[in-house]
Design a protein around this motif. Structure first.
Motif, PDB file in Angstrom:
ATOM      1  N   GLY A 105       0.813  -1.206   0.000  1.00 27.19           N
ATOM      2  CA  GLY A 105       0.000   0.000   0.000  1.00 27.19           C
ATOM      3  C   GLY A 105       0.845   1.254   0.000  1.00 27.19           C
ATOM      4  N   PRO A 106       0.215   2.410  -0.281  1.00 28.97           N
ATOM      5  CA  PRO A 106       0.949   3.677  -0.306  1.00 28.97           C
ATOM      6  C   PRO A 106       1.675   3.930   1.009  1.00 28.97           C
ATOM      7  CG  PRO A 106      -1.260   3.942  -1.200  1.00 28.97           C
ATOM      8  CD  PRO A 106      -1.214   2.568  -0.609  1.00 28.97           C
ATOM      9  N   GLY A 107       2.947   4.276   0.902  1.00 26.31           N
ATOM     10  CA  GLY A 107       3.735   4.551   2.107  1.00 26.31           C
ATOM     11  C   GLY A 107       4.270   3.304   2.782  1.00 26.31           C
ATOM     12  N   GLY A 108       4.027   2.123   2.188  1.00 22.85           N
ATOM     13  CA  GLY A 108       4.488   0.879   2.792  1.00 22.85           C
ATOM     14  C   GLY A 108       5.762   0.365   2.151  1.00 22.85           C
ATOM     15  N   ASP A 163       7.203   7.890   8.275  1.00 19.69           N
ATOM     16  CA  ASP A 163       6.358   9.013   8.696  1.00 19.69           C
ATOM     17  C   ASP A 163       6.084   8.877  10.188  1.00 19.69           C
ATOM     18  OD1 ASP A 163       4.411  10.890   9.196  1.00 19.69           O
ATOM     19  OD2 ASP A 163       3.282  10.480   7.363  1.00 19.69           O
ATOM     20  N   PRO A 164       6.604   9.772  11.006  1.00 16.97           N
ATOM     21  CA  PRO A 164       6.417   9.635  12.460  1.00 16.97           C
ATOM     22  C   PRO A 164       4.990   9.908  12.921  1.00 16.97           C
ATOM     23  CG  PRO A 164       7.557  11.677  11.951  1.00 16.97           C
ATOM     24  CD  PRO A 164       7.433  10.941  10.666  1.00 16.97           C
ATOM     25  N   GLU A 165       4.164  10.391  11.996  1.00 18.80           N
ATOM     26  CA  GLU A 165       2.799  10.765  12.389  1.00 18.80           C
ATOM     27  C   GLU A 165       1.795   9.635  12.186  1.00 18.80           C
ATOM     28  OE1 GLU A 165       2.253  13.622  13.873  1.00 18.80           O
ATOM     29  OE2 GLU A 165       4.403  14.054  13.646  1.00 18.80           O
ATOM     30  N   LEU A 195       5.965  -3.784   5.813  1.00 20.58           N
ATOM     31  CA  LEU A 195       5.672  -2.736   6.782  1.00 20.58           C
ATOM     32  C   LEU A 195       4.591  -1.854   6.171  1.00 20.58           C
ATOM     33  CD1 LEU A 195       6.504  -1.477   9.531  1.00 20.58           C
ATOM     34  CD2 LEU A 195       8.103  -0.026   8.254  1.00 20.58           C
ATOM     35  N   LYS A 196       3.387  -1.887   6.767  1.00 19.56           N
ATOM     36  CA  LYS A 196       2.227  -1.241   6.154  1.00 19.56           C
ATOM     37  C   LYS A 196       1.715  -0.092   7.022  1.00 19.56           C
ATOM     38  CE  LYS A 196       0.376  -5.533   4.142  1.00 19.56           C
ATOM     39  NZ  LYS A 196      -0.820  -6.404   4.070  1.00 19.56           N
TER      40      LYS A 196
END
Length: 833
Positions: free
Chosen positions: A674-677, A744-746, A825-826
């Motif tokens: 997925g996006p960002g994974g 992304d820490p958020e 890592l998702k």
């Protein structure tokens, strides 16, 4: 491709050759001296081994060239053979040679040449009997051998040589588990042991009739006990030491009756052997005996066996010991009494300590002998790292495996704190590796390429030997890197085919040539299949990928209506499944590179005849697929095509079209985090950016670095994807780590992990940043399946994440267990987003 009938009787083929004159002219053009008319001169009071050395020269020249040398004084060229103890009986002409040999250590030799015209001579003086055998072998290797012609460069025949390592040996097990040895006759063993001696081997390790194997083989020409006696006799003939690998297989050595029975059994097995120098008892693999009982047994065994073999030594290894037993072992061998009778320690597979640490922990009194596994390509002490999965699943664990450069690196890395080696072998598949170890065990500084040319020219001949030697190096390169991108695989086969087109029957019938050609064909065939099957799988995926076309989505057919459960374009998704399935079915049975495939089968039959190598189970009566039977698996699928086909069969049963489309989409996106994974296939060198390899430089047995593991044969087939059939693994207590940056820490993340491997009974633990436990020690799902874990926000709050897997500490065995195949890592979708 040129086809030849593979027949027995190479000596007869050589004898009828009419090519002697052209070979002789070629030799003369090279500045060599013709040596067809040779007599071998022995001291007047020659000993048994001096006569053996002379007979070896005569026999080898006849076998390889069809040229008759004689023992006597009538030849135009005379070869003087003797040891420095008997050299005075050879006359004044060669007296100076003994001076060269006078200060040489044991097992050494001096070679000299002289004279002119019809008075040419060569002298080989051994520092002892064994040195003479090795010197005669060196002379053979320095000759140019062709059909009907022997020649030599007399200027080069002036040298002295001594071995660097005191023990240079190989284990030759006459038992069913091997992939050829169980079919060898006494004559074949004599020839092979002689060849090893010619290249500097001084120790042969035998196996007793009872070990971790079947009691009988359909290939045995004579019973194992009788063959053991014969092999000991052969070794004594060439003055080679006999070591016996004797596992302690009884269940309970704390029981005195068991110990007494074992003492009697071992004495009975070894009683009739003409020569036994060493007994080596492995601490495990096989066997499982606590050190205090093991050492007590071995002390008694040594005392009893010395009644028939007075000089016998007793060695043991701490193989498979767990941490507790390892501590006990070190305490016991350090005791003064143990040091009075235990002669040495063997470092072999499944030893918890590194060789360097073992040396530091042992009293200086004990020499260490290396027991390197040179026969297995995977699941081994020195596995082939990063081996392409297509090759691992088709060629397997005991395929013909010349790895000259890798074996040289292992030898140079491991041998320094030892007195030498006796290799672990399961058959003639590792033949090249044996000779590399023998040659470099004599001279570690020798270049691998020159050693292989020596090997090639002796066994294949002066004409094709150098090209064959380069071909062995090429075969090693065939296994390096991703197979699909390795175009050199096809070039390697073309090189071998070029030699074959003009090769003599002597070469074509030579089992060493057949082995190399078999491997070259297998590598090329698997690569062609990989390219074809990958292309067909891509075609099938492209067909299925049409579900992303406009018209397949679940949308309302009218204003305000509920999204429909079937595509607006009216195309039943089952049609896509049927078309894709049809592509995959044809792919499964398509004939790829049929000429090469036929050649592989021909060579398989040829090797059964020439060297009794059992490359198939049913057809050639091999013991098992994982025991060197690649003909049974050479057509095994090398892509995810069967997995897709099986999944599509399951999806076809879904009646709801929208659910069916979702299932197709899930199949096509199985590895999409997925996006960002992030997705890592840890067994794939091209797709594991977050894996931390560790200190790989010089780490030949992977104690400091992560390596790729796989298993053979494939027990899962179409039930799991290819990504789960190989994995990254660390050994013993070494961690396996992954490192992510730029997170992304958020947002929150989750982990999807597949632990695969061959150690289902070993628990693993996962930590984040070495401080946060993701999961405690636990067993993996079996069969392998994904597990999902939440990653605490605190673990990624700085935009970085370390993942560390460890296995249970203190275990014995092979050290495996921490085996991670796939990690995603998702990002976790925010609620309401």
């Amino acid at each position: 491709m040129k086809r030849r009938t593979f027949l027995r009787g190479t000596a007869a083929a050589v004898a009828v050759s009419g090519m002697g004159r052209s070979s002789l002219l070629h030799a003369l053009d090279q500045g060599l001296t013709e040596m067809n008319n040779v007599s071998i001169v022995l001291p007047s009071s020659s000993g048994k081994r001096e006569r053996v050395a002379a007979e070896m020269l005569v026999d080898e020249i006849m076998k390889r060239c069809g040229v008759e040398w004689t023992i006597g004084t009538a030849g135009a060229v005379k070869i003087y053979l003797g040891t420095r103890a008997s050299w005075h009986g050879l006359g004044g002409k060669v007296a100076a040679v003994a001076t060269k040999a006078s200060k040489l250590p044991a097992e050494s030799y001096a070679i000299a040449s002289g004279g002119e015209g019809g008075d040419r001579w060569i002298a080989v003086c051994g520092s002892d009997d064994r040195g003479l055998i090795f010197g005669a072998g060196k002379l053979l290797r320095m000759c140019s051998l062709e059909r009907r012609t022997v020649a030599a460069n007399f200027a080069a025949l002036n040298l002295t040589s001594s071995p660097r390592y005191a023990i240079r040996g190989h284990q030759l097990g006459y038992r069913p588990k091997t992939n050829a040895y169980d079919a060898w006759t006494v004559e074949m063993w004599d020839q092979y042991i002689r060849e090893l001696a010619i290249f500097g081997t001084n120790t042969i390790e035998l196996l007793p009739p009872i070990s971790d194997d079947l009691s009988d083989s359909p290939h045995f020409p004579i019973p194992p006990q009788k063959m053991m006696v014969e092999m000991s006799r052969i070794c004594d003939k060439y003055d080679l030491d006999v070591s016996v690998w004797y596992p302690a297989m009884a269940k309970d050595y704390s029981d005195q009756k068991t110990v007494e029975a074992e003492i009697n059994d071992w004495a009975q097995v070894l009683h009739d052997l003409p020569r036994v120098n060493v007994i080596f008892v492995p601490g495990g693999d096989p066997g499982h005996t606590q050190p205090k009982y093991m050492l007590a047994l071995l002390e008694k065994q040594k005392a009893n066996l010395r009644k028939t073999h007075p000089g016998l030594q007793m060695w043991m290894s701490p193989q498979s010991f767990n941490a507790t037993w390892m501590q006990e072992f070190h305490a016991l061998v350090a005791e003064p009494h143990t040091q009075t009778w235990l002669d040495g320690i063997v470092f072999g597979p499944q030893t918890r300590s590194s060789l360097a640490d073992l040396r530091k922990a042992l009293p200086a009194k004990y020499p260490i002998r290396l027991y390197p596994d040179i026969t297995h390509s995977i699941q081994a002490q020195y596995s082939m790292n990063n081996w392409d999965l297509a090759l691992a699943l088709t060629e397997g664990r005991e395929v013909i495996n010349p790895r000259p450069e890798a074996e040289a690196a292992i030898l140079r890395s491991e041998l320094k704190p030892t007195v030498g080696f006796v290799s672990y072998s399961e058959g003639c598949n590792d033949d090249v590796n044996k000779f590399v170890w023998s040659m470099l065990g004599w001279d570690p500084g020798a270049s691998v390429s020159s050693a292989l040319r020596d090997f090639g020219r002796y066994f294949i001949g002066a004409k094709d030997g150098s090209g064959y030697a380069q071909g062995l190096l090429d075969l090693e390169q065939n296994w390096n890197g991703p197979l699909a991108a390795n175009e050199l695989v096809d070039v390697t086969l073309q090189k071998f085919m070029s030699i074959e087109r003009s090769a003599s029957p002597f070469v074509l019938e030579n089992w060493r040539w057949q082995q190399a050609m078999f491997r070259a064909c297998c590598d090329a065939y698997v690569r062609q299949r990989l390219l074809f099957e990958s292309g067909e799988l891509t075609r099938a995926k492209n067909v299925l990928g049409r579900i992303e076309d406009i018209g397949f989505a679940s949308v309302p057919w009218g204003i305000g209506s509920t999204p429909a459960r079937e595509p607006a374009n009216g195309i039943d998704p089952q049609n896509l499944i049927d078309e894709a399935t049809g592509i995959l079915r044809k792919c499964a049975t398509a004939q790829v590179a049929p000429a090469i495939r036929t050649r592989i089968a021909e060579l398989g039959y040829a090797l059964l005849q020439s060297i009794h190598q059992q490359l198939a189970v049913e057809r050639f009566a091999g013991e098992a697929v994982d025991r060197g039977a690649p003909l049974d698996t050479i057509d095994h699928p090398v892509t995810d095509a069967p997995y897709f086909q099986k999944k599509l069969g399951t999806i076809s049963k879904i009646e709801d079209q929208e659910e069916k489309i979702d299932a197709i989409r899930a199949l096509l996106n199985r590895t999409n985090p997925g996006p960002g994974g992030f997705y890592d296939e840890l067994g794939n060198v091209n797709n594991r950016p977050h894996l931390v390899i560790g200190d790989a430089d010089g780490d030949v047995d992977f104690r400091r670095s992560v390596h790729v593991g796989t298993s053979y044969p494939d027990h899962y087939g179409a039930n799991i994807p290819m990504a789960w059939k190989h994995w990254a693994e660390s050994l013993y207590e070494a961690p396996l780590k992954m490192h992510y940056t730029g997170l992304d820490p958020e947002i929150e993340y989750s982990l999807e992990v597949v632990i695969s491997g061959d150690s289902r009974g070993v628990k693993t633990r996962l930590m984040a940043n070495d401080a946060i436990e993701i999961h405690p020690l636990q067993l993996r799902p079996w069969p392998p399946a994904p597990q999902t874990f939440a990653v605490p926000r605190t673990a990624t709050s700085k935009g970085e994440l370390w993942l560390t897997w460890t296995r249970e500490s203190g275990l014995g065995g092979n050290g495996r267990g921490c085996q991670v195949a796939e990690v995603m890592l998702k990002p976790v979708a925010r609620k309401g987003a």
